[in-house]
Scaffold this active site. Structure first.
Site, PDB file in Angstrom:
ATOM      1  N   CYS A  49     -38.937  40.894 -10.737  1.00 28.73           N
ATOM      2  CA  CYS A  49     -38.383  39.616 -11.195  1.00 28.73           C
ATOM      3  C   CYS A  49     -38.913  38.468 -10.352  1.00 28.73           C
ATOM      4  O   CYS A  49     -39.285  38.628  -9.194  1.00 28.73           O
ATOM      5  CB  CYS A  49     -36.856  39.653 -11.148  1.00 28.73           C
ATOM      6  SG  CYS A  49     -36.170  39.800  -9.476  1.00 28.73           S
ATOM      7  N   GLU A  75     -36.831  47.348  -5.713  1.00 33.76           N
ATOM      8  CA  GLU A  75     -37.842  47.017  -4.713  1.00 33.76           C
ATOM      9  C   GLU A  75     -37.212  46.772  -3.347  1.00 33.76           C
ATOM     10  O   GLU A  75     -37.750  47.182  -2.313  1.00 33.76           O
ATOM     11  CB  GLU A  75     -38.631  45.773  -5.156  1.00 33.76           C
ATOM     12  CG  GLU A  75     -39.356  45.934  -6.474  1.00 33.76           C
ATOM     13  CD  GLU A  75     -38.554  45.472  -7.690  1.00 33.76           C
ATOM     14  OE1 GLU A  75     -39.155  44.904  -8.610  1.00 33.76           O
ATOM     15  OE2 GLU A  75     -37.319  45.695  -7.707  1.00 33.76           O
ATOM     16  N   LEU A 103     -19.770  54.441 -40.079  1.00 36.56           N
ATOM     17  CA  LEU A 103     -21.129  54.948 -39.898  1.00 36.56           C
ATOM     18  C   LEU A 103     -22.007  54.597 -41.096  1.00 36.56           C
ATOM     19  O   LEU A 103     -23.155  54.167 -40.933  1.00 36.56           O
ATOM     20  CB  LEU A 103     -21.087  56.466 -39.694  1.00 36.56           C
ATOM     21  CG  LEU A 103     -20.577  56.943 -38.337  1.00 36.56           C
ATOM     22  CD1 LEU A 103     -20.140  58.407 -38.414  1.00 36.56           C
ATOM     23  CD2 LEU A 103     -21.647  56.771 -37.263  1.00 36.56           C
ATOM     24  N   THR A 135     -10.165  56.512 -38.389  1.00 36.00           N
ATOM     25  CA  THR A 135     -10.372  57.466 -37.297  1.00 36.00           C
ATOM     26  C   THR A 135      -9.309  57.285 -36.221  1.00 36.00           C
ATOM     27  O   THR A 135      -8.779  58.257 -35.675  1.00 36.00           O
ATOM     28  CB  THR A 135     -11.777  57.294 -36.692  1.00 36.00           C
ATOM     29  OG1 THR A 135     -12.749  57.523 -37.708  1.00 36.00           O
ATOM     30  CG2 THR A 135     -12.012  58.273 -35.547  1.00 36.00           C
TER      31      THR A 135
END
Length: 354
Positions: free
Chosen positions: A86, A59, A299, A207
């Site tokens: 806000c 804004e 995962l 990994t």
């Protein structure tokens, strides 16, 4: 699905706010992405977006962008903003005060801000000051844009994105000591762009040892995510890329808490859920999103605990490994879309429960 042609004029203006807001992707977290425009008699006289964390809000940038010859029109204009303004002092003053100060009579808002220090109070203050406020203009699109922000504040954890690459026969790695290259060079660039859009990235020890990755976004511009890897017994050698670069890196382990240059060793309890502990650590540090890049064990842990919001699965349609590590299998997924990049197919999923 709405097309641009089917949108009302107010929705088209809000669509422009969302386009502006997206420019802050990866740059403003943990703040939300916000765009704003000022419209006078169907002409846009000001535009702005939240450009970087700690910087002026959308804004403010919008109002400041108004040309000198148009400043007298501000008090006769409509402000469109993609998220509720806000109403509290943070790194910047309340945007509601600025709107009231400039006597802007009309404010159109994409969606409410569920952050506890805002959550309707900005709208209330504007209305009490006599401002005509319309809420939920393209609400779904506005919420989708800031999915990371809303998950972070409403669920007190980061937005979690799972990502992996697999062969056509759904293998992640061949049975060899060397890393298996799966995705093509074009997809790799996109993956680096994804990294630049998120706050943190995590892998497991296996990994780290097999691939010796950098976990950087060096093929794309944008934010460098905080790197995290799990190394219970501190087996990753000090000369590996993850420990040898000037990038903030968290090493989750069972041995020590210590900070050495950019490397921060954190002790966690491996006898209980590591996912819950990681969520708490990242939430307390204001890290609002996380890419889980592997390996299969990590995962699968996130999938088994149903702790994921989005998944992106890259499949090399021409590569068949036949033997090796099986790819994870999603649970509770909703297929969203598929994109093709030469030999690679990328499937996008969301969690049905999130």
């Amino acid at each position: 699905m709405l097309t641009f042609a089917s949108l009302t004029i107010e929705q088209k203006y809000m669509q422009r706010c969302l386009e502006l807001a997206k420019k802050g992707l990866g740059l403003v977290a943990p703040n939300p992405m916000v765009g704003a425009i000022l419209v006078y008699e169907n002409q846009i006289i000001g535009e702005g977006f939240h450009e970087y964390f700690g910087g002026p809000h959308a804004e403010v940038n919008c109002i400041n962008s108004v040309a000198e010859e148009n400043k007298n029109k501000i008090s006769q204009s409509t402000l469109f903003v993609s998220l509720e303004p806000c109403n509290h002092f943070g790194k910047t003053p309340p945007c509601t005060d600025m709107i009231i100060k400039h006597r802007i009579p009309n404010v159109m808002i994409g969606c409410m801000d569920s952050f506890e220090k805002v959550n309707g109070m900005g709208i209330r203050k504007l209305r009490e000051a006599g401002v005509n406020v319309v809420v939920n203009v393209l609400e779904d699109d506005s919420k989708e844009l800031n999915k990371r922000f809303f998950v972070f504040h409403e669920k007190k954890r980061p937005y979690i994105l799972l990502k992996w690459a697999q062969s056509a026969d759904k293998k992640m790695n061949a049975q060899s000591a060397a890393p298996t290259k799966i995705s093509n060079v074009f997809t790799d660039r996109w993956v680096h762009q994804w990294r630049g859009e998120e706050a943190a990235i995590i892998i497991g020890k296996n990994t780290a040892l097999k691939d010796n990755p950098r976990l950087s976004n060096r093929l794309s511009k944008g934010n460098q995510p905080i790197r995290i890897f799990i190394d219970k017994d501190l087996e990753v050698p000090g000369h590996f890329h993850l420990l040898g670069q000037s990038v903030h890196t968290l090493i989750l382990n069972s041995k020590k808490c210590e900070k050495i240059n950019h490397n921060e060793f954190l002790k966690i309890d491996f006898t209980t859920s590591i996912v819950g502990q990681i969520n708490e650590i990242l939430y307390q540090r204001g890290i609002s999103s996380l890419i889980v890049e592997g390996g299969a064990q990590l995962l699968n842990t996130y999938i088994t605990e149903n702790m994921w919001d989005e998944a992106r699965v890259i499949t090399n349609t021409r590569l068949f490994l036949e033997t090796g590590l099986d790819s994870p299998v999603l649970q509770n997924e909703i297929f969203i879309k598929r994109q093709l990049i030469t030999t690679d197919s990328i499937d996008f999923f969301k969690n049905v429960h999130h």
